[in-house]
Design a protein around this motif. Structure first.
Motif, short mmCIF file in Angstrom:
data_model
loop_
_atom_site.label_atom_id
_atom_site.label_comp_id
_atom_site.label_asym_id
_atom_site.label_seq_id
_atom_site.Cartn_x
_atom_site.Cartn_y
_atom_site.Cartn_z
N TYR A 252 0.84 -1.20 0.00
CA TYR A 252 0.00 0.00 0.00
C TYR A 252 0.87 1.25 0.00
CZ TYR A 252 -3.89 -3.10 0.51
OH TYR A 252 -4.81 -4.09 0.27
N TYR A 255 0.24 6.27 -2.75
CA TYR A 255 0.35 7.72 -2.52
C TYR A 255 1.75 8.06 -2.04
CZ TYR A 255 -4.65 7.20 -2.91
OH TYR A 255 -5.90 6.89 -3.37
N GLU A 269 0.33 13.20 4.84
CA GLU A 269 -0.94 12.95 4.16
C GLU A 269 -0.81 11.70 3.27
OE1 GLU A 269 -3.85 13.97 4.65
OE2 GLU A 269 -4.92 13.38 2.83
N TYR A 270 0.41 11.47 2.72
CA TYR A 270 0.62 10.25 1.93
C TYR A 270 0.43 9.01 2.82
CZ TYR A 270 2.95 13.41 -1.38
OH TYR A 270 3.25 14.42 -2.24
N ARG A 272 -1.33 8.78 5.52
CA ARG A 272 -2.74 8.64 5.87
C ARG A 272 -3.54 8.01 4.72
NH1 ARG A 272 -7.65 10.37 5.44
NH2 ARG A 272 -7.15 11.78 3.73
N ARG A 273 -3.25 8.46 3.49
CA ARG A 273 -4.02 7.94 2.35
C ARG A 273 -3.66 6.48 2.06
NH1 ARG A 273 -4.46 12.59 -2.18
NH2 ARG A 273 -6.00 11.13 -3.01
N ASN A 274 -2.41 6.11 2.27
CA ASN A 274 -2.04 4.70 2.08
C ASN A 274 -2.69 3.82 3.14
OD1 ASN A 274 -0.43 4.91 -0.27
ND2 ASN A 274 1.30 5.66 0.92
N GLN A 276 -5.45 4.52 4.61
CA GLN A 276 -6.87 4.51 4.26
C GLN A 276 -7.16 3.47 3.17
OE1 GLN A 276 -8.52 8.16 2.45
NE2 GLN A 276 -10.21 7.93 3.92
N ALA A 277 -6.26 3.38 2.18
CA ALA A 277 -6.43 2.39 1.11
C ALA A 277 -6.41 0.98 1.70
CB ALA A 277 -5.33 2.56 0.07
N LYS A 280 -9.72 0.42 3.55
CA LYS A 280 -10.83 0.17 2.63
C LYS A 280 -10.75 -1.24 2.06
CE LYS A 280 -12.16 4.83 1.30
NZ LYS A 280 -12.00 5.92 0.31
N ASP A 290 -10.54 6.05 8.03
CA ASP A 290 -10.17 7.47 7.99
C ASP A 290 -8.67 7.68 7.77
OD1 ASP A 290 -9.10 6.68 10.39
OD2 ASP A 290 -10.27 8.07 11.64
N GLY A 291 -7.91 6.58 7.66
CA GLY A 291 -6.48 6.71 7.39
C GLY A 291 -5.63 6.82 8.65
#
Ligand SMILES: [Zn+2]
Length: 303
Positions: A252, A255, A269-270, A272-274, A276-277, A280, A290-291
């Motif tokens: 993962y 980002y 933020e990268y 957090r988005r990874n 989050q992926a 999910k 929510d990451g």
């Protein structure tokens, strides 16, 4: 040569531990002090005498205390000449390191080239001088590439072989941790693709070895969840690096800043988005995705 006998014994012992069985002698042969041969290297260690080592200076390095070794530290060359192969590689590193008259000579334990050649430097005989702050408990292995160069498949195969081989050669009953130079010293070594190998495949390899050796209480466990306060955008925490290693291992890393996703202590933020992926992908939605890693995300990422 006694070196050959020791190496074969160690290799057999390792295979017994690993439950793999026996292997032909050809696969374990150590190059003797013969003339240099450019034959395609299999997994063998090319001895100091075979590559023309010029001898130690400054009284020689201290002996390696095998019982004290717990870490297998990966380095890159980082300078020009990365990608070279053959005996001139350890020879030139030895010359460079001897430029400091206080250095006994070549500081690494082993050097691996892009062709997959494994050169014995200090080997398992002498203490590493390559990793300031960790030389008492580690062996240092240099992959001979410049900073951003991608290690070849042959080099990585040799690195994996050497990692496994080192357990038998040093009589290890617990898996050696795989770290990068920068985990011990303030340095960029080994960033780039090799740094990502350490954080990804390297950790997987460590866990495989820990599982194989098992029984000694040295098996991998999920580190304790550090609490939600460890994960705040723009804040550093050591647990973020552990989290990143889990993300890299599980793939993962979509980002990132364009230079690939690297493990580090800063929660971005990268990150957090990874996360989050990953959340999910567990089928979670809303606040569960929510990451920000909670205990369950932490456990699943790191087991
Ligand atoms: Zn280094």
């Amino acid at each position: 040569m006694s070196t050959t006998e020791n190496t074969q014994l160690s290799r057999r012992r390792l295979l017994q531990i690993a439950g793999i069985g026996t292997v032909g002698a050809a696969a374990t042969a150590v190059a003797g002090p013969a003339v240099w041969s450019s034959a395609a290297p299999s997994h063998k260690i090319i001895s100091r005498s075979a590559w023309g080592f010029a001898g130690w200076q400054a009284g020689g390095p201290p002996r390696l205390n095998k019982a004290a070794i717990t870490h297998f530290v990966v380095h890159y060359h980082g300078a020009t000449g990365g990608g070279d192969s053959g005996p001139q590689v350890p020879r030139s590193i030895d010359r460079d390191h001897k430029a400091d008259p206080k250095n006994a000579g070549i500081l690494y334990n082993f050097i691996i080239t892009q062709k997959g050649e494994i050169f014995q430097a200090r080997g398992y005989d002498y203490k590493s001088g390559a990793t300031y702050g960790a030389n008492d408990f580690s062996i240092g292995v240099q992959l001979h590439i410049s900073g951003n160069q991608k290690p070849s498949a042959a080099a990585l195969a040799s690195l994996e072989w050497l990692y496994r081989h080192s357990h038998g050669a040093m009589g290890k009953k617990k898996a050696l941790k795989i770290t990068g130079h920068q985990d011990h010293t303030a340095t960029a070594c080994p960033g780039g693709p090799l740094g990502r190998w350490v954080d990804g495949r390297g950790q997987e390899l460590y866990r495989e070895m820990a599982k194989k050796l098992g029984g000694g209480g040295g098996g991998p466990t999920v580190p304790a969840y550090p609490g939600r306060s460890a994960f705040k955008i723009g804040k550093k925490h050591p647990a973020v690096k552990t989290l990143d290693q889990g993300l890299i291992r599980k793939g993962y890393t979509k980002y990132n800043d364009g230079d690939g996703y690297q493990a580090g202590t800063l929660f971005t933020e990268y990150t957090r988005r990874n996360v989050q992926a990953f959340q999910k992908a567990q089928g979670w939605r809303g606040k569960d995705a929510d990451g920000y890693p909670g205990p369950e995300t932490w456990k699943r990422l790191l087991s």
